[in-house]
Design a protein around this motif. Structure first.
Motif, PDB file in Angstrom:
ATOM      1  N   ASN A   1     -27.022   4.372  16.921  1.00 14.89           N
ATOM      2  CA  ASN A   1     -28.252   5.141  17.082  1.00 14.89           C
ATOM      3  C   ASN A   1     -28.318   5.704  18.501  1.00 14.89           C
ATOM      4  N   ALA A   2     -27.515   6.722  18.741  1.00 17.04           N
ATOM      5  CA  ALA A   2     -27.443   7.396  20.037  1.00 17.04           C
ATOM      6  C   ALA A   2     -26.644   8.673  19.849  1.00 17.04           C
ATOM      7  N   GLY A   3     -27.007   9.717  20.586  1.00 16.25           N
ATOM      8  CA  GLY A   3     -26.227  10.948  20.499  1.00 16.25           C
ATOM      9  C   GLY A   3     -26.127  11.473  19.081  1.00 16.25           C
ATOM     10  N   THR A   4     -24.908  11.647  18.595  1.00 14.91           N
ATOM     11  CA  THR A   4     -24.690  12.235  17.269  1.00 14.91           C
ATOM     12  C   THR A   4     -25.219  11.357  16.137  1.00 14.91           C
ATOM     13  N   GLY A   5     -25.385  10.063  16.379  1.00 18.49           N
ATOM     14  CA  GLY A   5     -25.859   9.159  15.335  1.00 18.49           C
ATOM     15  C   GLY A   5     -27.343   8.879  15.377  1.00 18.49           C
ATOM     16  N   SER A   6     -28.085   9.634  16.180  1.00 24.45           N
ATOM     17  CA  SER A   6     -29.515   9.379  16.372  1.00 24.45           C
ATOM     18  C   SER A   6     -30.317   9.499  15.077  1.00 24.45           C
TER      19      SER A   6
ATOM     20  N   VAL B   1     -24.970   0.669  35.414  1.00 24.65           N
ATOM     21  CA  VAL B   1     -25.425   0.512  34.040  1.00 24.65           C
ATOM     22  C   VAL B   1     -25.704   1.889  33.466  1.00 24.65           C
ATOM     23  N   ALA B   2     -25.438   2.064  32.183  1.00 28.99           N
ATOM     24  CA  ALA B   2     -25.775   3.294  31.462  1.00 28.99           C
ATOM     25  C   ALA B   2     -26.230   2.910  30.063  1.00 28.99           C
ATOM     26  N   SER B   3     -27.270   3.585  29.571  1.00 26.02           N
ATOM     27  CA  SER B   3     -27.805   3.291  28.248  1.00 26.02           C
ATOM     28  C   SER B   3     -28.226   4.577  27.557  1.00 26.02           C
ATOM     29  N   SER B   4     -28.256   4.540  26.219  1.00 33.95           N
ATOM     30  CA  SER B   4     -28.673   5.708  25.446  1.00 33.95           C
ATOM     31  C   SER B   4     -29.216   5.242  24.104  1.00 33.95           C
ATOM     32  N   THR B   5     -30.212   5.961  23.595  1.00 34.40           N
ATOM     33  CA  THR B   5     -30.770   5.635  22.287  1.00 34.40           C
ATOM     34  C   THR B   5     -31.205   6.890  21.552  1.00 34.40           C
ATOM     35  N   GLY B   6     -31.117   6.831  20.240  1.00 35.11           N
ATOM     36  CA  GLY B   6     -31.591   7.917  19.392  1.00 35.11           C
ATOM     37  C   GLY B   6     -33.017   7.731  18.951  1.00 35.11           C
ATOM     38  N   GLY B   7     -33.732   6.788  19.561  1.00 32.64           N
ATOM     39  CA  GLY B   7     -35.139   6.596  19.252  1.00 32.64           C
ATOM     40  C   GLY B   7     -35.389   5.501  18.235  1.00 32.64           C
ATOM     41  N   SER B   8     -36.619   5.421  17.790  1.00 30.86           N
ATOM     42  CA  SER B   8     -37.056   4.397  16.857  1.00 30.86           C
ATOM     43  C   SER B   8     -37.599   5.042  15.594  1.00 30.86           C
ATOM     44  N   ALA B   9     -37.447   4.368  14.480  1.00 33.25           N
ATOM     45  CA  ALA B   9     -38.014   4.859  13.226  1.00 33.25           C
ATOM     46  C   ALA B   9     -38.630   3.677  12.470  1.00 33.25           C
ATOM     47  N   PRO B  10     -39.882   3.790  12.043  1.00 36.12           N
ATOM     48  CA  PRO B  10     -40.755   4.963  12.205  1.00 36.12           C
ATOM     49  C   PRO B  10     -41.374   5.016  13.592  1.00 36.12           C
ATOM     50  N   SER B  11     -41.662   6.224  14.074  1.00 36.45           N
ATOM     51  CA  SER B  11     -42.353   6.374  15.344  1.00 36.45           C
ATOM     52  C   SER B  11     -43.067   7.718  15.378  1.00 36.45           C
ATOM     53  N   LEU B  12     -44.067   7.810  16.224  1.00 35.70           N
ATOM     54  CA  LEU B  12     -44.794   9.056  16.410  1.00 35.70           C
ATOM     55  C   LEU B  12     -44.005   9.975  17.337  1.00 35.70           C
ATOM     56  N   LEU B  13     -44.285  11.270  17.249  1.00 34.09           N
ATOM     57  CA  LEU B  13     -43.649  12.249  18.115  1.00 34.09           C
ATOM     58  C   LEU B  13     -43.965  11.928  19.567  1.00 34.09           C
ATOM     59  N   GLY B  14     -42.929  11.932  20.412  1.00 27.95           N
ATOM     60  CA  GLY B  14     -43.120  11.643  21.824  1.00 27.95           C
ATOM     61  C   GLY B  14     -42.998  10.184  22.190  1.00 27.95           C
ATOM     62  N   ARG B  15     -42.659   9.330  21.229  1.00 25.11           N
ATOM     63  CA  ARG B  15     -42.527   7.910  21.516  1.00 25.11           C
ATOM     64  C   ARG B  15     -41.376   7.654  22.486  1.00 25.11           C
TER      65      ARG B  15
END
Length: 292
Positions: free
Chosen positions: A58-63, A187-201
């Motif tokens: 869940n990051a980048g192309t897999g978000s 350190v480096a980190s990345s995420t494709g966000g959370s689901a379910p979530s509101l816009l702008g989370r």
């Protein structure tokens, strides 16, 4: 100063152990960056770029897709002990948010968000990218079915598309921590966000001291439910324990112990003398240290 390098990579708490080969590959690319003469931050970013490009994480192309079935909002961050700090939040339509976060570290700011972050990426040469994976679309369909009538989200809905036209829980992150042979940490980190979530989370990933931290005694990255992680300033708290002399593995276990068992959480860290990974769920990861 000369010391032994160390690389630790994770693919997200509560994600499939089948993805561990992606973590191994990412760690190998981080090592290659060090061997080419790159520093700890170069290595950490190389590892995260690899996982952003993998498609399974869940990051980048897999978000993940947001609830409207169209939007993808991503966060990323970088930090090292040479004074570089950069993050992006709610960035859209880029392939590698961590590279944009790395560019922010060379700007006058440390954090850019939303449309400003996306425009910054375009000005920096990052082309538009929007290719949701089949996995993301399938997960979105399952999420819609699971939400049913969605009373809570109907009340709070803040997307442009109406709820009746829109719409697997996802909260994982990818990350890397590196100790360079020169004694510097990153350190480096990345995420494709959370689901379910509101816009702008925004979760913990781009928040310094919550999802990530690097200092003269080590580097820490966290993964899991961001709304819970930020309440404990988890990465910074674990770093302070390590800096105070707590053995690294004990500090990681203590950090995991801050959360109820129902809350998925994971940690990776490097210190001057040690490295490790801990989680209360399955968490694909990889560790590279010099052969004895």
């Amino acid at each position: 100063m000369s010391t032994a390098h160390a690389i630790v990579v994770h693919g997200g708490a509560a994600t499939s152990s089948d993805n561990e080969d992606g973590c191994v590959r990412a760690a190998g690319l981080a090592l290659a960056a060090l061997q080419r003469g790159g520093d700890a931050l170069d290595a950490a970013v190389a590892a995260v770029v690899s996982m952003e490009d993998d498609g399974r994480f869940n990051a980048g192309t897999g978000s993940v897709l947001c609830l409207d079935g169209q939007t993808i909002e991503m966060d990323a961050a970088v930090m090292d002990t040479r004074g570089r700090l950069g993050a992006v939040a709610c960035i859209t339509q880029v392939r590698n948010p961590v590279l944009v976060a790395r560019a922010v570290a060379d700007s006058p700011h440390w954090l850019l968000a939303g449309e400003g972050a996306t425009r910054f990426a375009r000005n920096g040469g990052h082309p538009p990218f929007y290719q949701p994976t089949d996995k993301a679309r399938a997960a979105h369909a399952r999420l819609l079915a699971a939400l049913g009538e969605r009373p809570a989200f109907a009340r709070l809905w803040n997307y442009e598309r109406p709820l009746d036209q829109a719409e697997e829980r996802a909260c994982d992150t990818v990350g890397a921590v590196v100790r360079g042979a020169d004694g510097h940490f990153a350190v480096a980190s990345s995420t494709g966000g959370s689901a379910p979530s509101l816009l702008g989370r925004v979760g913990d990933t781009p928040i310094i001291g919550s999802g990530f931290y690097a200092g003269p005694q080590g580097a820490v990255a966290a993964t899991g439910i961001g709304e819970q992680i930020v309440r404990h300033l988890l990465a910074g708290t674990v770093y302070q324990w390590i800096a105070a002399g707590t053995p690294l593995d004990q500090a990681l276990q203590r950090g995991i112990g801050l959360f109820a068992p129902a809350v998925a959480v994971g940690l990776i860290a490097v210190s001057k003398t040690d490295q490790g990974a801990r989680a209360n769920r399955a968490m694909p990861h990889a560790i590279i240290v010099p052969a004895a």
